[in-house]
Write an enzyme that holds these catalytic residues in place. Structure first.
Site, mmCIF file in Angstrom:
data_model
loop_
_atom_site.group_PDB
_atom_site.id
_atom_site.type_symbol
_atom_site.label_atom_id
_atom_site.label_comp_id
_atom_site.label_asym_id
_atom_site.label_seq_id
_atom_site.Cartn_x
_atom_site.Cartn_y
_atom_site.Cartn_z
ATOM 1 N N HIS A 85 39.585 -30.194 50.998
ATOM 2 C CA HIS A 85 38.999 -29.258 50.042
ATOM 3 C C HIS A 85 38.272 -28.145 50.811
ATOM 4 O O HIS A 85 37.458 -28.434 51.683
ATOM 5 C CB HIS A 85 38.018 -29.976 49.132
ATOM 6 C CG HIS A 85 38.580 -31.198 48.468
ATOM 7 N ND1 HIS A 85 38.726 -32.395 49.138
ATOM 8 C CD2 HIS A 85 39.047 -31.411 47.216
ATOM 9 C CE1 HIS A 85 39.254 -33.293 48.312
ATOM 10 N NE2 HIS A 85 39.461 -32.722 47.143
ATOM 11 N N HIS A 134 43.055 -23.958 45.355
ATOM 12 C CA HIS A 134 42.701 -23.715 46.750
ATOM 13 C C HIS A 134 43.585 -22.639 47.384
ATOM 14 O O HIS A 134 44.043 -22.810 48.513
ATOM 15 C CB HIS A 134 42.840 -25.004 47.566
ATOM 16 C CG HIS A 134 41.952 -26.113 47.138
ATOM 17 N ND1 HIS A 134 42.124 -27.417 47.594
ATOM 18 C CD2 HIS A 134 40.872 -26.154 46.311
ATOM 19 C CE1 HIS A 134 41.200 -28.198 47.051
ATOM 20 N NE2 HIS A 134 40.429 -27.458 46.270
#
Length: 572
Positions: free
Chosen positions: A551, A513
């Site tokens: 996320h 990420h």
């Protein structure tokens, strides 16, 4: 938007991969988009919708739409192997010299083609702070929430035999379909009960602005046929059915061209040849690693770094490649009882694998339509944990902002055990540390140099130690213990914070990420343009001022939708 979804259905039936590559590349275009991930494909669909703009999208990787291992949710860890930029960071001294892998999606769909399909927006206050940092009020939660509605819709899973809190008002009628899982691995309820008992958290839907709580997970999976719902088979298919859109795969952009301070197009490699494409506007959507790499190769970045590598300086922009943040996570891996369904079972037990394949082939039932178990919880670290150190980064955050996420998966992150494994982990999701992305050389074929600097401040270290200890407290709860055969890692009593820290250092991974390397407010103006330059914009995860609290794929879709509106308004 209902009309758009109907158009998508028509496009799905009419278009396979005929538009995936063009034998004759265009010489000029109105918009060139570099990168075919979620941001690039949303932009291509939006900017081409009126039919007035010629849009060319260049993707370095292949088409992914016929890659079965990627389309089948449970097998995503296997299918992802051949569809990534296989980046490895530099040895991180904060991890005792371990070097984290930092895979990035390679191919149409980008990260949405290879990820674990978690769809989560996180704390509303993150986006309000983004708006303040960027000067773009469209990024504030109240505004961006409309973009979340416009890019996604929720579909009920027909055979789900369990309760889950879903705030259906948080979903709209956009192209991306999200759903809840159609079955359970057997570890969800024990984990949820342990989290509720040990951490005092209650179930929420982290897509309505809630940042703290327990979420049983919404995923980017088509509810009925249980295949991956992602940017390639939603926005991509609709855009690629239009005559004013050209999508060229295996086209590696090597340089952005400038006339003075004005971007004029790009150079890219295709079939072993260098091709020049002229463009009225250039939009870079390569992600938080490849976007700064391309800008640096093109002469946009810190003057000292560029000059050292012999790259002519177009714009001295010191912040390009800096401000790298990620969601690093530290693993506790368990051997679990045979009744828990794991990836190991379906790859090592031929009988179980055959049953799962038959179920999926017959009516899309069974574990192959799941994404390996999916429950996560987020919480804050008490202010007292930061006594004696500078913890202002954490203690000053708005009350809805979590610091730590814990989660589990049926995928074994740590190799070496021939048994049915559940991986659990604690992740810093609002870290203070920053890393950087730099060039190794002026050769586009060389991987960039990535310095992660995970847990790089005293407060980061204190926060991850606290989170890891809380995770192990959850795993020691009776509901989880009865499903646990053994703790494979760390596997020993951790009687001190030093011992906990060593365990964290030994098995910390990148969540994949990375964000922030071409950040709004630092490198970019509020309108997505690069400060000091003309006709060039950046729209992707590199523009995040700092990470979302969950996320990030959901956020990239919405951010690109917002950027497309801004671009169409400004380019009238």
């Amino acid at each position: 938007m209902t009309r758009l979804i109907s158009s998508l259905a028509v496009a799905l039936s009419a278009v396979a991969v005929t538009h995936a590559a063009y034998p004759t590349a265009p010489k000029s275009t109105n918009y060139v988009i570099v990168g075919g991930g979620p941001a690039g494909l949303v932009l291509a669909e939006q900017l081409s919708r009126s039919g007035k703009n010629q849009v060319t999208l260049l993707e370095a990787g292949p088409d992914t739409i016929n890659t079965q291992l990627l389309q089948t949710p449970y097998t995503y860890p296997i299918g992802a192997v051949g569809n990534v930029w296989n980046y490895t960071a530099q040895p991180d001294p904060n991890l005792g010299g371990n070097a984290p892998n930092m895979f990035q999606g390679w191919g149409l769909g980008g990260g949405t083609a290879i990820n674990g399909m978690a769809y989560c927006r996180g704390a509303a206050s993150v986006f309000d702070d983004w708006a303040a940092a960027s000067g773009n009020q469209g990024l504030a939660w109240k505004s961006l929430f409309q973009d979340f509605l416009e890019v996604s819709h929720y579909a009920e899973t027909f055979d789900a035999q369990y309760g889950q809190y879903v705030n259906k008002s948080a979903y709209g009628n956009g192209l991306l379909e999200v759903s809840r899982t159609s079955g359970l691995t057997g570890f969800e309820a024990p984990f949820q009960q342990a989290v509720e008992a040990e951490l005092g958290l209650h179930e929420v839907d982290m897509n309505d602005g809630d940042g703290i709580g327990l979420d049983r997970g919404i995923s980017s999976i088509f509810a009925q046929n249980r295949t991956r719902s992602y940017s390639r088979n939603t926005f991509g298919i609709l855009a690629m059915a239009r005559s004013n859109v050209k999508v060229i795969t295996n086209a590696w952009v090597t340089k952005i061209n400038f006339n003075g301070k004005t971007a004029t197009g790009v150079n890219y490699q295709l079939n072993g040849k260098s091709v020049t494409l002229a463009a009225d506007k250039v939009i870079v959507s390569g992600g938080a690693i490849n976007t700064p790499k391309l800008l640096l190769l093109s002469g946009v970045g810190p003057k000292a770094q560029l000059s050292k590598l012999g790259i002519p300086v177009v714009q001295d922009t010191p912040q390009v490649g800096l401000n790298l943040r990620d969601h690093p996570f530290a693993v506790v891996q368990l051997e679990v009882t045979p009744d828990i369904i794991t990836l190991w079972q379906l790859t090592s037990n031929t009988t179980e694998a055959a049953i799962a394949q038959q179920q999926y082939a017959k009516n899309r039932s069974g574990p192959l339509g799941w994404n390996n178990g999916f429950v996560y919880a987020t919480f804050r670290v008490p202010d007292s944990v930061f006594d004696g150190i500078n913890g202002t980064h954490y203690t000053s955050m708005p009350a809805d902002r979590p610091h730590v996420l814990i989660e589990f998966s049926g995928v074994p992150f740590i190799s070496g055990g021939n048994f049915s494994a559940i991986s659990t982990w604690a992740s810093l999701i609002q870290p203070e540390f920053t890393g950087r992305v730099e060039l190794k050389s002026n050769n586009y074929l060389d991987n960039p140099v990535i310095n992660t600097n995970y847990y790089g401040t005293a407060a980061d270290k204190a926060a991850i130690i606290y989170g890891y200890k809380k995770l192990r407290q959850v795993l020691a709860h009776d509901t989880v213990k009865v499903k646990t055969v053994d703790e494979f890692y760390p596997g020993v009593a951790l009687n001190s914070d030093d011992a906990v820290w060593q365990a964290i250092q030994g098995q910390t991974f990148s969540f994949g990420h990375p964000v922030g390397t071409v950040a709004q407010g630092k490198v970019l103006n509020s309108d997505w343009t690069i400060k000091g330059l003309k006709n060039i914009r950046v729209v992707d995860s590199s523009t995040f001022p700092f990470p979302s609290s969950c996320h990030p794929q959901a956020v990239v879709y919405a951010l690109a939708n917002r950027a497309a509106k801004d671009i169409l308004r400004d380019d009238k």
